[in-house]
Write an enzyme that holds these catalytic residues in place. Structure first.
Site, PDB file in Angstrom:
ATOM      1  N   SER A 138      73.187  46.666 149.197  1.00 27.84           N
ATOM      2  CA  SER A 138      73.933  46.154 148.390  1.00 27.84           C
ATOM      3  C   SER A 138      73.985  44.522 148.928  1.00 27.84           C
ATOM      4  O   SER A 138      74.801  43.708 148.195  1.00 27.84           O
ATOM      5  CB  SER A 138      75.370  46.380 149.085  1.00 27.84           C
ATOM      6  OG  SER A 138      75.631  47.775 148.278  1.00 27.84           O
TER       7      SER A 138
ATOM      8  N   SER B 273      76.193  46.432 145.699  1.00 32.06           N
ATOM      9  CA  SER B 273      77.644  46.040 145.589  1.00 32.06           C
ATOM     10  C   SER B 273      77.983  44.719 145.702  1.00 32.06           C
ATOM     11  O   SER B 273      79.068  44.265 145.188  1.00 32.06           O
ATOM     12  CB  SER B 273      78.409  47.184 146.416  1.00 32.06           C
ATOM     13  OG  SER B 273      78.224  46.681 147.855  1.00 32.06           O
TER      14      SER B 273
ATOM     15  N   LYS C 207      82.905  38.694 151.478  1.00 35.12           N
ATOM     16  CA  LYS C 207      83.055  39.938 150.479  1.00 35.12           C
ATOM     17  C   LYS C 207      84.406  40.533 150.772  1.00 35.12           C
ATOM     18  O   LYS C 207      84.848  40.429 152.048  1.00 35.12           O
ATOM     19  CB  LYS C 207      81.707  40.779 150.779  1.00 35.12           C
ATOM     20  CG  LYS C 207      81.764  41.759 149.775  1.00 35.12           C
ATOM     21  CD  LYS C 207      80.618  42.945 150.068  1.00 35.12           C
ATOM     22  CE  LYS C 207      80.454  44.201 149.341  1.00 35.12           C
ATOM     23  NZ  LYS C 207      79.120  44.915 149.639  1.00 35.12           N
TER      24      LYS C 207
END
Lengths: 99, 490
Positions: free
Chosen positions: B178, B154, B79
């Protein structure tokens, strides 16, 4: 209970150094009101004798040995700077006055 | 079956028996990215050269007969809020568009020490603030199961990359769901470890008392293997805790003596019927495996979102104060004679997206003079009540089962103009962050429209073993792993 006026939005955005356009300001006022009204829900709860949780892991002060260890070095630390001068970060003038 | 469609432990077997190489697996992954990521948008930055370099090095080591860690040679996506040295790390924000970290996050050091192969940096909501991966400065990520749907957020890019076989496993971060919510919506396994289990050093901070890094994987065994690789104490994160890492070995333990808690408050209005049906079916499967069911109550669930959005935005407003255009990141292209303060304001106004500004504003307001007690302190007290709920419930059960999200993936654009509606979609994932406990999302079915549904299993602090065992037992019995998005997309 909570009502945010555009003036409050101006105060808050000044505190956090964010400029809004007039349209953004209007939208923010509306949205912050909606969100904060929702948050008033917490007032349904009596929390008078409840300790606040700031952290879930019960830790005391965590100390390390006071020993030298390598650090980044100024070249690497400055590599991402938007503006620099020699070994310094360069910023606009802070104190008003002539040269 | 292509190599990139396999799980890490399946690839491990092929690597160990000499039937393939890390280089071949890496090539298969990049071939898929080249073909399809234009439509998915899982990645912001690829590090192809580095990946092949490492893959070849790992292959050579293996050929030399060196003992290799379990995940050696496995391609992994990271990420883009996790710092990678000299590789652009943007947090999906314009303000960090050209940020090249001078250091490595601890989890990155750990995956490199495990001889894994980093593929690239995945798309996310800007600064991890969002539930749909729509707030990224670099564009939206599409759900591989249906390109018109959000992938969740997210960590939407991390979930989509694994779901679409553009990575074998990935790392995400979870502040209010997330990892779990996008895992649920993309039909993969996502684990949020206990707060303190994985070092946050090098994770760009959003809400420091809630953030935690964890794995997104194709199945539960991979999740355990990757958790083993990244967990442990780190002197650079004083909240990290030293705990043994042998989750993969403990996976197949019997769950027949386990008591599974079913919380009343998670099966309420707003929960889509199809989601409820799938979760209740999954609970029956676990009961069939010998687990005992126990009704439990988490009475303060309804207050979790308000509590979370006060605490998270307050912490965010403080954490994001560092973006001032001085030491790194975007700076407003100065007109002559601009004061320092004006430069700060223009930099931040131009560098942050609208959701980030909204949250900084909200957090600044609730922390400001006169409101601190009414909002921030109040929320911290309610956080205690929510923790106590879990403590009480875990007195009666070993883990708690619930849906991951009240709905399957929603349409791109559907909630983006209504922040409160977007916040409410995190209702079932937020409590675990507030309580600091571990939770996993695993696939448990599909809606009539063919979208994945996530089952969430929450556990006691530092007891990842029980939730992984339960997830593994369910996965073996139900086997949703064989269903993939292939065939109904692109």
């Amino acid at each position: 209970m909570t009502k945010i006026t555009p003036d409050v939005v101006d105060h808050v955005t000044k505190l956090c150094r964010i400029h809004l356009t007039n349209e953004e300001r209007k939208k923010f006022t509306e949205q912050l009101n909606q969100i904060l009204t929702y948050m008033d829900k917490l007032n349904e709860l009596n929390t008078e004798n409840v300790e606040p949780t700031s952290h879930v892991v019960p830790l005391e002060n965590v100390l390390r040995k006071d020993a030298l260890s390598p650090s980044l070095g100024s070249e690497k630390a400055l590599a991402n700077a938007p503006d620099k001068h020699g070994e310094y970060f360069k910023v606009p003038r802070i104190i008003n006055g002539t040269e | 079956m292509e190599l990139n469609e396999l799980t890490a432990h399946e690839i491990r077997n092929l690597l160990e028996s000499g039937k393939t190489s890390s280089e071949e697996v890496t090539r298969a992954v990049f071939a898929k990215i080249d073909r399809e990521d234009g439509q998915i948008g899982a990645y912001i930055t690829l590090c192809k050269e580095w990946a092949f370099d490492r893959a070849k090095t790992v292959d050579r080591k293996r050929k030399d007969g060196q003992a290799m860690p379990p995940l050696a040679g496995i391609p992994i996506a990271i990420k883009d809020n996790i710092c990678t040295r000299d590789i652009r790390t943007t947090c999906s924000s314009k303000i960090l568009e050209n940020f090249f970290p001078p250091y490595q996050a601890t989890v990155v050091e750990k995956i490199l020490a495990s001889d894994m192969v980093p593929i690239g940096k995945t798309n996310m909501d800007e600064f991890a603030m969002g539930s749909s991966t729509e707030t990224s400065f670099f564009g939206v990520t599409h759900n591989p199961w249906n390109l018109e749907m959000i992938p969740g957020g997210s960590s939407g890019g991390s979930a989509a990359s694994v779901a679409n076989d553009e990575a074998i496993v990935s790392l995400g971060s979870d502040t209010g769901g997330s990892i779990r919510q996008p895992a649920g919506m993309c039909g993969v396994v996502g684990l949020k470890p206990t707060y303190g289990k994985v070092s946050r050093f090098g994770l760009i901070a959003f809400a420091s008392s809630l953030d935690q890094i964890g794995p997104l994987t194709g199945d539960v065994e991979d999740s355990a293997l990757l958790l083993d690789a990244i967990c442990g104490h780190d002197a650079r994160d004083s909240t990290s805790v030293d705990v043994p890492a042998n989750h993969a070995k403990a996976l197949s333990g019997s769950i027949s003596k386990n008591i599974i808690g079913i919380p009343d408050e998670y099966f309420v209005g707003g929960l889509e019927t199809e989601v409820e049906t799938a979760v209740r079916e999954a609970i029956k499967v676990l009961e069939g495996l010998g687990a005992k069911l126990q009704r439990v109550s988490l009475p303060h669930t309804d207050y979790a979102i308000a509590t979370y959005y006060i605490i998270a935005t307050a912490e965010a407003s403080s954490n994001l104060a560092r973006y001032d255009g001085v030491k790194y990141g975007y700076r407003h292209k100065a007109e002559k004679g601009l004061s320092l303060s004006e430069m700060y304001g223009k930099t931040r106004s131009e560098g942050f997206g609208v959701e980030v500004k909204r949250r900084i504003g909200l957090g600044t307001y609730t922390l400001s003079a006169g409101y601190y007690d009414a909002y921030y302190l109040k929320a911290q007290r309610v956080r205690t009540l929510i923790r106590n709920d879990f403590e009480k419930a875990f007195g009666k059960c070993d883990c708690i089962i619930a849906p991951t999200s009240p709905t399957a993936a929603f349409r791109i654009g559907e909630k983006i103009d209504n922040p409160l509606q977007m916040y409410l979609s995190d209702i079932f994932t937020i409590p675990a962050n507030l309580a600091g406990i571990p939770a996993i999302s695993i696939p448990c079915g599909l809606t009539r429209d063919g979208l994945p549904i996530g089952l969430q299993i929450m556990g006691k602090a530092f007891d990842e073993t029980t939730i992984l065992q339960t997830a593994y037992a369910y996965e073996q019995a139900a086997d949703w792993r064989t269903i993939t998005p292939d065939g109904n997309k692109l």
